[in-house]
Write an enzyme that holds these catalytic residues in place. Structure first.
Site, short mmCIF file in Angstrom:
data_model
loop_
_atom_site.label_atom_id
_atom_site.label_comp_id
_atom_site.label_asym_id
_atom_site.label_seq_id
_atom_site.Cartn_x
_atom_site.Cartn_y
_atom_site.Cartn_z
CB CYS B 106 -0.89 0.02 1.23
SG CYS B 106 -1.83 1.57 1.37
CB CYS B 109 -1.78 4.75 4.37
SG CYS B 109 -3.26 4.12 3.57
CB SER B 110 -0.76 0.91 6.77
OG SER B 110 -1.88 1.58 7.33
CB CYS B 111 -4.74 -0.41 2.37
SG CYS B 111 -5.38 1.26 2.57
#
Lengths: 94, 198
Positions: B106, B109-111
Site C-alpha cells: 500500500c 499508507c498501510s491498507c
C-alpha cells in the site's frame, strides 16, 4: 498535488528491515491509541477517511520522523480539536 | 538507545493516557469496551485465516476458482469475511504460477487484508518498502532473502482503503499427501504478501 504519504516510487529510502517475531504493538500506548481510534470512529466522532486525511496532511518532516502509531495519535488529537470535542489546550500534556 | 528515546516514549505514553482520560470523562470511550475491542483484535492477530484460505485453495480446485473469481463471496465457505474491520473491504486474491509472481503493497499508507492476516508488520508500513517495492521489486525481495527467478514476471498490487490484496502462493512440491491443516502450517505471512516463497 501529492502529499508526503504518496511515497510510491520515491527514491532515497533505506533498505527494508524486517523484525523477527514482531509483536502487534511495541508499547502499551500503541494498543491504547489503536483502541481509542476504533472507538471514536465507531461512535461517529470522525470517519475513516477523515482519519487517514489527518495523517496524510501532516507536515512532511513530522510525517517522516513519526512512527506508525505516533501518526495515528497525531491524527486522533488533531481531529478531536477540529471536531470541537476538546480545545487545543485541553489535549496538550506537559 | 539513548535516554532521550526513553524519555520520548514515556512522554507519549503519558500524553495518550491524558487524552484517554479526557475521553472517558466526556463519556466518549469506555475503558472496558476498549479492552474488549483490543482482546478481540489480538485474538485475530495472526495470518492463520489467510493460511487456511490458501490450504483450501490448494486442496479444492472448485474453491480455488471461486476464490480467484470473487474472494468476498468465497470466504464465507470457510466462515471468514473481510468485514472484521470497520467496514467490509473488497479482496482480490492474486495467484502465483510458474511464470508469474505477485507482491502486495500500500504505497499511500498501510491498507492490508487485516481480517485474514491480523495486524500488518512494521516493514509493510515503512516508507522504505512502500516507496521502493514499486520501483525495484526484485531488489526489495532480495532484501527479504528471496531471489526471484529472472524468467518470472512480477506484478506489484497497490492496495487502497476499499480494495485489498492477498497472494495465493504456489503449492510446494512433495506436499501431495498433506491435509489442509498440514498445508496451512506451511503458509507464512510473508508468503501471503509475496515477499517470500512458501
Amino acid at each position: 498535488m501529492s502529499r508526503i504519504n504518496d511515497v510510491g516510487g520515491m527514491q532515497g529510502f533505506a533498505p527494508v528491515e524486517q523484525e523477527l517475531d514482531e509483536p502487534p504493538f511495541h508499547a502499551d500506548w500503541e494498543a491504547h491509541v489503536f483502541a481509542m481510534n476504533r472507538a471514536l470512529i465507531g461512535q461517529g466522532v470522525y470517519n475513516l477517511d477523515e482519519f487517514r486525511d489527518a495523517i496524510e496532511r501532516m507536515p512532511p518532516e513530522e510525517y517522516l520522523a513519526s512512527s506508525y502509531y505516533e501518526k495515528w495519535f497525531h491524527a486522533v488529537t488533531t481531529l478531536l480539536v477540529e471536531k470541537g470535542v476538546f480545545t487545543a489546550a485541553e489535549v496538550q500534556h506537559d | 538507545m539513548s535516554g532521550d528515546h526513553h524519555g520520548e516514549a514515556a512522554a507519549i505514553s503519558a500524553h495518550v493516557r491524558h487524552v484517554e482520560t479526557l475521553l472517558e470523562q466526556r463519556g466518549l470511550v469506555d475503558p472496558q469496551e476498549l479492552d474488549r475491542a483490543l482482546t478481540a483484535f489480538l485474538a485475530g492477530s495472526s495470518p492463520a485465516s489467510g493460511a487456511r484460505v490458501v490450504a483450501r485453495a490448494w486442496s479444492d480446485e472448485g474453491f480455488r476458482t471461486r476464490l480467484l473469481g470473487d474472494a468476498n463471496t468465497a470466504l464465507p465457505e470457510l466462515g471468514l469475511s473481510m468485514g472484521g474491520g470497520l467496514q467490509e473491504q473488497r479482496l482480490k486474491v492474486v495467484e502465483n504460477t510458474d511464470s508469474a509472481h505477485n507482491v502486495v503493497v500500500c504505497t499511500l499508507c498501510s491498507c492490508y487484508p487485516i481480517a485474514l492476516l491480523g495486524p500488518s508488520p512494521t516493514w509493510y508500513k515503512s516508507e522504505a518498502y512502500r516507496s521502493r517495492v514499486v520501483r525495484d521489486p526484485r531488489g526489495v525481495l532480495r532484501e527479504f532473502g528471496f531471489e526471484l527467478a529472472p524468467d518470472l514476471d512480477i506484478t506489484v498490487w497497490d492496495a487502497s482503503a476499499e480494495s485489498r490484496y492477498m497472494v495465493l502462493p504456489r503449492r510446494p512440491g512433495g506436499t501431495e499427501g498433506l491435509d489442509e491443516k498440514q498445508l496451512a502450517a506451511l503458509v507464512t505471512r510473508n508468503g501471503l504478501l509475496g515477499v517470500a516463497a512458501v
